[in-house]
Motif scaffolding. Sequence first.
Motif, PDB file in Angstrom:
ATOM      1  N   LEU A  27      25.126 -31.107  18.904  1.00  0.00           N
ATOM      2  CA  LEU A  27      25.528 -32.479  19.268  1.00  0.00           C
ATOM      3  C   LEU A  27      26.608 -33.005  18.326  1.00  0.00           C
ATOM      4  O   LEU A  27      27.581 -33.622  18.757  1.00  0.00           O
ATOM      5  N   ASP A  28      26.451 -32.742  17.025  1.00  0.00           N
ATOM      6  CA  ASP A  28      27.458 -33.248  16.077  1.00  0.00           C
ATOM      7  C   ASP A  28      28.734 -32.412  16.125  1.00  0.00           C
ATOM      8  O   ASP A  28      29.807 -32.890  15.779  1.00  0.00           O
ATOM      9  N   GLN A  29      28.620 -31.161  16.557  1.00  0.00           N
ATOM     10  CA  GLN A  29      29.852 -30.367  16.734  1.00  0.00           C
ATOM     11  C   GLN A  29      30.664 -30.908  17.907  1.00  0.00           C
ATOM     12  O   GLN A  29      31.883 -30.890  17.895  1.00  0.00           O
ATOM     13  N   GLY A  32      31.299 -34.970  16.595  1.00  0.00           N
ATOM     14  CA  GLY A  32      31.474 -35.301  15.173  1.00  0.00           C
ATOM     15  C   GLY A  32      32.042 -34.096  14.451  1.00  0.00           C
ATOM     16  O   GLY A  32      32.869 -33.380  15.006  1.00  0.00           O
ATOM     17  N   ASP A  33      31.567 -33.847  13.229  1.00  0.00           N
ATOM     18  CA  ASP A  33      32.106 -32.725  12.454  1.00  0.00           C
ATOM     19  C   ASP A  33      31.066 -31.632  12.191  1.00  0.00           C
ATOM     20  O   ASP A  33      31.328 -30.707  11.412  1.00  0.00           O
ATOM     21  N   GLY A  34      29.895 -31.755  12.821  1.00  0.00           N
ATOM     22  CA  GLY A  34      28.919 -30.663  12.767  1.00  0.00           C
ATOM     23  C   GLY A  34      27.985 -30.638  11.573  1.00  0.00           C
ATOM     24  O   GLY A  34      27.118 -29.770  11.484  1.00  0.00           O
ATOM     25  N   ASP A  35      28.142 -31.605  10.649  1.00  0.00           N
ATOM     26  CA  ASP A  35      27.318 -31.531   9.427  1.00  0.00           C
ATOM     27  C   ASP A  35      26.023 -32.344   9.491  1.00  0.00           C
ATOM     28  O   ASP A  35      25.262 -32.378   8.531  1.00  0.00           O
ATOM     29  N   HIS A  36      25.779 -33.016  10.598  1.00  0.00           N
ATOM     30  CA  HIS A  36      24.627 -33.925  10.639  1.00  0.00           C
ATOM     31  C   HIS A  36      23.299 -33.227  10.333  1.00  0.00           C
ATOM     32  O   HIS A  36      22.509 -33.720   9.526  1.00  0.00           O
ATOM     33  N   ILE A  37      23.079 -32.062  10.922  1.00  0.00           N
ATOM     34  CA  ILE A  37      21.804 -31.367  10.673  1.00  0.00           C
ATOM     35  C   ILE A  37      21.681 -30.984   9.202  1.00  0.00           C
ATOM     36  O   ILE A  37      20.608 -31.111   8.596  1.00  0.00           O
ATOM     37  N   GLY A 173      31.722 -44.800  13.689  1.00  0.00           N
ATOM     38  CA  GLY A 173      31.547 -43.401  13.307  1.00  0.00           C
ATOM     39  C   GLY A 173      32.638 -42.494  13.847  1.00  0.00           C
ATOM     40  O   GLY A 173      33.567 -42.941  14.535  1.00  0.00           O
ATOM     41  N   ARG A 174      32.504 -41.198  13.523  1.00  0.00           N
ATOM     42  CA  ARG A 174      33.536 -40.224  13.904  1.00  0.00           C
ATOM     43  C   ARG A 174      33.758 -40.132  15.413  1.00  0.00           C
ATOM     44  O   ARG A 174      34.874 -39.892  15.867  1.00  0.00           O
ATOM     45  N   ALA A 175      32.697 -40.297  16.193  1.00  0.00           N
ATOM     46  CA  ALA A 175      32.819 -40.159  17.641  1.00  0.00           C
ATOM     47  C   ALA A 175      33.750 -41.215  18.230  1.00  0.00           C
ATOM     48  O   ALA A 175      34.274 -41.051  19.334  1.00  0.00           O
TER      49      ALA A 175
HETATM   50 MG    MG Z   1      28.878 -35.395  10.854  1.00  0.00          MG
END
Ligand code: MG
Length: 207
Positions: A27-29, A32-37, A173-175
């Motif tokens: 979902l964050d990829q 967003g930038d993929g680092d949420h997890i 946020g990034r989105a």
């Molecule tokens: Mg992120």
Amino acid sequence: MNGEKIFNSIKNIEIIIKKHKDEIEKLDQEIGDGDHIFNILRGLQEILNLEEELIAKSPDLIFKQLGMKIMTTVGGSSGALFATLLIGMSKKYNSELSDLNNLSLMFFEGVESMKKRGKADIGEKTMLDVLIPVSSTLKNLKNEEDISKVAEEIIFVAKEGVISTKDIIATKGRASFLGERAKGHIDPGARSSQLAIEAICNQFINN
Ligand code: MG
Ligand code: ADP
């Protein structure tokens, strides 16, 4: 409420988040930038390390210390925002009140602090789309005696909150950089918050 309950909840949150690790990462990829997890798992690990030191302390102190730990060790907007939620919660602990009354007061304060910190509100495609409805529901049901009913209602409301993030654009946020392209994607922070809430609520449902 006591330290043991708080740390048990955190352990249950870690189990459910790990179970949905790939989904949250994806979902964050997507928006967003993929680092949420990574941020969430790091935060959970850091605060679980404090169990021995904090378990016998009062809830307000525990929430404050957990918040401060997350603030200083976890990156991303979610690190600062979850830290703010916990520190906000710590300010409203009142040992005179029953658990549910207390929890609703604390959670409300935590969510209000997060709204201020991130200058965000409901409908902006963030975790607040889950946390605000949960906070309102908790407030409305704070005198309900059937805790398992409250837990079921909150699980439902949190899931609705996640779904509500799907077809809207993000304004925080990034989105938000994606404009219309964010539509059709669920917000990662909303999903991780909902899973955490589900893990806590499941502890109160009699099967
Ligand atoms: Mg992120
Ligand atoms: P970053 O966006 O800095 O990479 P994370 O990936 O850890 O941080 O967290 C992203 C999540 O943070 C989003 O999915 C969203 O739910 C949440 N978020 C971002 N900005 C805000 C804000 N201003 N208020 C509330 N939540 C926010």
